[in-house]
Design a protein around this motif. Structure first.
Motif, PDB file in Angstrom:
ATOM      1  N   PRO A 320       0.795  -1.225   0.000  1.00 17.17           N
ATOM      2  CA  PRO A 320       0.000   0.000   0.000  1.00 17.17           C
ATOM      3  C   PRO A 320       0.832   1.282   0.000  1.00 17.17           C
ATOM      4  O   PRO A 320       0.385   2.308  -0.514  1.00 17.17           O
ATOM      5  CB  PRO A 320      -0.821  -0.124   1.293  1.00 17.17           C
ATOM      6  CG  PRO A 320      -0.960  -1.591   1.514  1.00 17.17           C
ATOM      7  CD  PRO A 320       0.354  -2.165   1.067  1.00 17.17           C
ATOM      8  N   ARG A 427      -9.874  -5.774  -1.629  1.00 15.49           N
ATOM      9  CA  ARG A 427      -9.725  -4.689  -0.661  1.00 15.49           C
ATOM     10  C   ARG A 427      -8.677  -3.679  -1.102  1.00 15.49           C
ATOM     11  O   ARG A 427      -7.709  -4.026  -1.754  1.00 15.49           O
ATOM     12  CB  ARG A 427      -9.323  -5.242   0.705  1.00 15.49           C
ATOM     13  CG  ARG A 427     -10.373  -6.010   1.421  1.00 15.49           C
ATOM     14  CD  ARG A 427      -9.816  -6.654   2.666  1.00 15.49           C
ATOM     15  NE  ARG A 427      -8.785  -7.627   2.355  1.00 15.49           N
ATOM     16  CZ  ARG A 427      -8.195  -8.403   3.260  1.00 15.49           C
ATOM     17  NH1 ARG A 427      -8.513  -8.292   4.525  1.00 15.49           N
ATOM     18  NH2 ARG A 427      -7.283  -9.273   2.908  1.00 15.49           N
ATOM     19  N   VAL A 429      -6.393  -0.692   0.767  1.00 16.78           N
ATOM     20  CA  VAL A 429      -5.978   0.016   1.981  1.00 16.78           C
ATOM     21  C   VAL A 429      -5.477   1.393   1.572  1.00 16.78           C
ATOM     22  O   VAL A 429      -4.543   1.515   0.775  1.00 16.78           O
ATOM     23  CB  VAL A 429      -4.873  -0.766   2.720  1.00 16.78           C
ATOM     24  CG1 VAL A 429      -4.387   0.021   3.926  1.00 16.78           C
ATOM     25  CG2 VAL A 429      -5.374  -2.140   3.135  1.00 16.78           C
ATOM     26  N   VAL A 440     -10.384   1.538   4.673  1.00 20.91           N
ATOM     27  CA  VAL A 440     -10.289   0.270   3.958  1.00 20.91           C
ATOM     28  C   VAL A 440     -11.596   0.105   3.206  1.00 20.91           C
ATOM     29  O   VAL A 440     -12.674   0.092   3.809  1.00 20.91           O
ATOM     30  CB  VAL A 440     -10.089  -0.921   4.921  1.00 20.91           C
ATOM     31  CG1 VAL A 440     -10.024  -2.223   4.139  1.00 20.91           C
ATOM     32  CG2 VAL A 440      -8.830  -0.732   5.748  1.00 20.91           C
ATOM     33  N   GLU A 612       2.691  -9.477   0.454  1.00 21.49           N
ATOM     34  CA  GLU A 612       1.607  -8.520   0.262  1.00 21.49           C
ATOM     35  C   GLU A 612       0.437  -8.829   1.191  1.00 21.49           C
ATOM     36  O   GLU A 612      -0.168  -7.917   1.773  1.00 21.49           O
ATOM     37  CB  GLU A 612       1.166  -8.539  -1.201  1.00 21.49           C
ATOM     38  CG  GLU A 612       2.209  -7.947  -2.153  1.00 21.49           C
ATOM     39  CD  GLU A 612       1.958  -8.290  -3.604  1.00 21.49           C
ATOM     40  OE1 GLU A 612       0.962  -9.001  -3.893  1.00 21.49           O
ATOM     41  OE2 GLU A 612       2.742  -7.856  -4.468  1.00 21.49           O
ATOM     42  N   ARG A 613       0.130 -10.119   1.342  1.00 23.97           N
ATOM     43  CA  ARG A 613      -0.969 -10.507   2.236  1.00 23.97           C
ATOM     44  C   ARG A 613      -0.641 -10.165   3.687  1.00 23.97           C
ATOM     45  O   ARG A 613      -1.475  -9.615   4.418  1.00 23.97           O
ATOM     46  CB  ARG A 613      -1.226 -12.012   2.104  1.00 23.97           C
ATOM     47  CG  ARG A 613      -2.369 -12.535   2.967  1.00 23.97           C
ATOM     48  CD  ARG A 613      -2.279 -14.027   3.099  1.00 23.97           C
ATOM     49  NE  ARG A 613      -1.055 -14.426   3.782  1.00 23.97           N
ATOM     50  CZ  ARG A 613      -0.487 -15.623   3.686  1.00 23.97           C
ATOM     51  NH1 ARG A 613      -1.028 -16.544   2.913  1.00 23.97           N
ATOM     52  NH2 ARG A 613       0.624 -15.899   4.352  1.00 23.97           N
ATOM     53  N   THR A 616      -0.972  -6.417   4.255  1.00 25.52           N
ATOM     54  CA  THR A 616      -2.373  -6.006   4.354  1.00 25.52           C
ATOM     55  C   THR A 616      -2.936  -6.359   5.729  1.00 25.52           C
ATOM     56  O   THR A 616      -3.648  -5.562   6.349  1.00 25.52           O
ATOM     57  CB  THR A 616      -3.205  -6.669   3.247  1.00 25.52           C
ATOM     58  OG1 THR A 616      -2.715  -6.252   1.967  1.00 25.52           O
ATOM     59  CG2 THR A 616      -4.671  -6.289   3.357  1.00 25.52           C
ATOM     60  N   TYR A 619      -1.644  -3.803   8.228  1.00 25.13           N
ATOM     61  CA  TYR A 619      -2.318  -2.514   8.084  1.00 25.13           C
ATOM     62  C   TYR A 619      -3.746  -2.578   8.627  1.00 25.13           C
ATOM     63  O   TYR A 619      -4.222  -1.634   9.275  1.00 25.13           O
ATOM     64  CB  TYR A 619      -2.333  -2.079   6.624  1.00 25.13           C
ATOM     65  CG  TYR A 619      -1.105  -1.304   6.203  1.00 25.13           C
ATOM     66  CD1 TYR A 619      -0.744  -0.126   6.846  1.00 25.13           C
ATOM     67  CD2 TYR A 619      -0.303  -1.747   5.162  1.00 25.13           C
ATOM     68  CE1 TYR A 619       0.385   0.584   6.466  1.00 25.13           C
ATOM     69  CE2 TYR A 619       0.827  -1.039   4.764  1.00 25.13           C
ATOM     70  CZ  TYR A 619       1.159   0.130   5.425  1.00 25.13           C
ATOM     71  OH  TYR A 619       2.286   0.834   5.054  1.00 25.13           O
TER      72      TYR A 619
END
Length: 755
Positions: A320, A427, A429, A440, A612-613, A616, A619
């Motif tokens: 993000p 999703r 962010v 979100v 990346e997961r 997320t 965050y």
């Protein structure tokens, strides 16, 4: 009697004589005898307390200097082939020393991860502080490593792991803290037998700074997953030396009004599109669709430093707050990005469609293009919907309407082909400039998105077909059929939800789509979509063609994103070789190594997906940390022996309801059915149930959310067939009670009773 030396004089002596640092050596050097040794001892204690020196057995040393004989861990060679090493016996608080290893011809081979005992010499070179000569190799680093938060104690300290799955803290002896400060994010490795209370004992290897900093979330993922995020100087120099390409050897496409359509925050533009009605009277109602892709292969040639680094990275990784690119910004953000109004080299394909959207011909060219406009998805969609921007307005009739008309034909062809049609909102962010999460939300799904997707799929098919026809090896994008066991689990989930997935026939995506259509609009829609996704095998890259099950395509390769995927760069080189466009095509050495390349970039892709997961998740935990104690709505999307996973509606975040928190009842876990059933009440907790929960804990550093279950859908809290299950082992007991509020007419409340 000699004069007592000052603290500065003692420190100068220790620095100049690293092998003579015992109290006896220091006393002898300054001629201190008798009772004066007591005063010397006091000064040494003061220096130790002030952090200038530390006592190692019976000697004193400057903690910011390395001992003359040290244990080092060899790092991967840099672009010049030089070997550097990480000191494992440094205890300072400043910048970690850099050690250059100087191998002799008689030395054994050394590689990344090797542990060596080496003799060090202090130097004052620009890029390193010490030079090392091998004494002997002492093995390889196979110790377990973690990232965590260092907590300083009276003797050393401890590390609190940031991994949600890690349950044990690590102990760190005083001589293994690497100078870490309390609260710092650190990397550590296991260093020996377990310490007190059976806790692992560790050695800190690296200090990564403040874990609560605004940019620490993605930094944690980058470090934890080993994603390279700094380009070597030689790679940057090679990129900086690149020049814009001219028309020589290329087809002139600059008058073709190709446009890029990307997210509003796109960091690069590697694909452009254009469509027009086919003027050929033999193809009434047909379309010609152009897809032009940045010619990255012209800049990143086989065997170059740029190529070596791009292959090592495998792909770009998107967070993000940042992107870790496969290529330096000089290429990814400039020379290879199809900026509006700027000539850029490209490899383009013109595809002819009939009125029903079937591709009946295509041809590839190596060209020079000039983007007519850089549009966002929202901008293109708004123009079609009657609200064109100043930029999109002039292109409405000549570019956008023909593009949307071509998509109508492509959509009809897609409907006949029946690729897997999952409905899984994505999703997004959103961050403030300081890195704080502001919101979100779920991304909108516009027709403009679908147009670009279908054009890219068609171009990827054309690339695979061309290379197969010309017998040039390539990397296919492979997606095999689901595993039979996973398919059976999906079938059971569908049946328990009142839907059907037929048995006893060759599985096709059309059958799965019929299942998804049955569930569409029902409370079970999200459950069936998730269960279908989980039944799928993972796509990968390979030199052999096994088709793409999810897209319902026999021939498929990635061609459209060479800025961010190495696989696409390989396909571009294959097209260059197939058409004889130059000397920068696929080489024989690359062809021989295709299998290894495929395995490597499949691994780097999975690495990026996990990073990346995880980012997320962190965050989302940070975003929700201000809502601890709030009640939230969600749906159960996972069942395990240790608890229940709930996906929250508003944010899409996943939280855990630990089984220990469910109350005073044992729960039996049925792995096959994916349920927990109370031994006393017979109440069943199953996938897909709606749930009301309370947020108990949100930990931004680990990304973990702990929830308390308050209520479940009444219709789902039923007695399982055959009555109560046998009592499981280790679970708590609980009893449900009837809800008394208006909301609980449709739900039954969960009452928690502690033992």
């Amino acid at each position: 009697m000699s004069k007592m030396p000052t603290k500065a004089e003692i420190l100068d002596w220790i620095s100049a004589h690293p092998t003579q640092t015992s109290k006896r050596d220091i006393a002898k050097a300054f001629g201190i005898k008798g009772a004066a040794r007591i005063d010397l001892k006091q000064i040494l204690r003061q220096l130790e307390a002030e952090g200038h020196i530390e006592k190692r057995k019976k000697t004193y040393a400057d903690p910011d200097r390395l001992p003359p004989v040290s244990v080092l861990e060899v790092l991967p060679p840099n672009d010049q082939g030089d070997l550097f090493a990480k000191p494992l016996e440094w205890h300072g608080e400043g910048v970690e020393p850099v050690v250059l290893v100087l191998p002799r011809a008689s030395d054994p081979a050394m590689g990344a991860g090797d542990r060596i005992l080496a003799r060090l010499t202090v130097v004052h070179e620009e890029d390193h502080n010490y030079e090392a000569r091998l004494i002997r190799k002492i093995g390889r680093s196979s110790a377990r490593r973690i990232l965590g938060i260092f907590r300083k104690g009276a003797e050393g300290g401890r590390i609190v792991p940031i991994d949600k799955a890690a349950t044990l803290e690590w102990l760190v002896p005083d001589d293994a803290t690497h100078g870490a400060r309390d609260g710092e994010l650190v990397e550590a490795e296991q260093s020996g037998p377990k310490g007190r209370m059976g806790l692992p004992r560790g050695r800190i290897l690296d200090r990564l700074g403040d874990p609560s900093g605004p940019r620490a979330v993605s930094l944690i993922a980058i470090h934890q997953h080993g994603i390279p995020d700094d380009f070597p100087d030689a790679v940057l120099a090679e990129a900086d030396a690149a020049k814009p390409m001219g028309l020589k050897g290329r087809e002139d496409l600059r008058d073709l009004p190709l446009v890029t359509i990307d997210p509003s925050d796109a960091r690069d533009h590697d694909d452009a599109v254009f469509a027009q009605a086919d003027p050929d009277p033999a193809n009434p109602g047909g379309h010609i669709v152009w897809v032009a892709i940045a010619d990255v292969a012209a800049y990143v040639t086989p065997g170059s430093r740029l190529d070596t680094e791009a292959r090592k990275r495998g792909n770009s990784t998107y967070f993000p707050d940042r992107v870790v690119p496969m290529l330096p910004d000089r290429l990814s953000g400039d020379l290879c990005s199809l900026h509006e109004g700027v000539p850029r080299p490209c490899i383009a394909v013109a595809m002819t469609l009939d009125k029903d959207g079937n591709k009946i011909a295509h041809r590839f060219v190596r060209g020079l293009m000039r983007s007519a406009a850089s549009l966002s998805y929202e901008e293109a969609q708004a123009a079609i919907d009657g609200a064109p921007s100043d930029k999109a307005g002039p292109l409405l009739d000549t570019v956008l309407k023909p593009l949307f008309a071509a998509y109508a034909a492509l959509a009809a062809a897609r409907e006949r082909r029946q690729p897997l049609d999952l409905d899984l909102p994505e999703r997004r962010v959103e961050l403030a400039p300081d890195g704080r999460v502001t919101s979100v939300r779920f991304r909108d799904r516009l027709t403009a998105h679908k147009i670009i997707e279908e054009c890219m799929v068609l171009a990827n098919v054309a690339a695979a077909e061309t290379l197969q026809a010309k017998r040039v090896p390539l990397l296919f994008r492979v997606h095999e059929e689901p595993d039979p066991d996973k398919l059976e689990a999906l079938r059971n989930t569908a049946q328990s939800s009142g839907f059907a997935l037929a048995k006893g026939q060759v599985l096709k995506t059309a059958q799965l789509n019929r299942l998804l259509q049955q569930a569409a609009g029902t409370d079970e829609a999200e459950l069936i979509n998730m269960a279908t996704l989980r039944s799928m095998s993972q796509a990968y890259y390979g030199p052999e063609n096994f088709g793409h099950f999810g897209l319902a395509l026999k021939n498929y390769a990635h061609f459209t994103s060479p800025i961010r995927r190495y696989s696409d760069l390989v396909v571009h080189r294959g097209l260059i070789r197939a058409h004889g466009w130059g000397t920068d095509g696929l080489t024989e050495a690359e062809i021989e190594g295709l299998q290894k390349t495929a395995e490597h970039i499949s691994d780097t892709e999975r690495r990026s997906m996990m990073a990346e997961r995880d980012t997320t998740d962190r965050y989302l935990a940070s975003y929700l940390s201000e809502r601890v104690g709030d009640e939230m709505e969600g749906r159960i999307n996972g069942i395990a022996r240790f608890g229940v996973f709930v996906k929250l509606d508003d944010s899409g975040a996943d939280g855990l309801v630990p089984i220990r928190s469910l109350g005073n009842e044992y729960f039996h876990f049925d792995r096959e059915a994916g349920t927990l059933m109370g031994s006393d009440s017979g109440m069943v907790i199953a996938l897909g149930q709606r749930a009301t929960v309370r947020l108990v804990e949100a930990e931004p550093v680990t990304g973990g959310l702990e929830l308390e279950l308050l209520a479940l859908d009444d219709k789902a809290m039923s007695r399982a067939p055959g009555g109560p299950a046998r009592r499981g082992r280790g679970g708590p007991r609980r009893k449900p009670t009837a809800g008394k509020t208006g909301r609980d007419k449709a739900k039954r409340k969960v009452t928690r009773r502690r033992r």
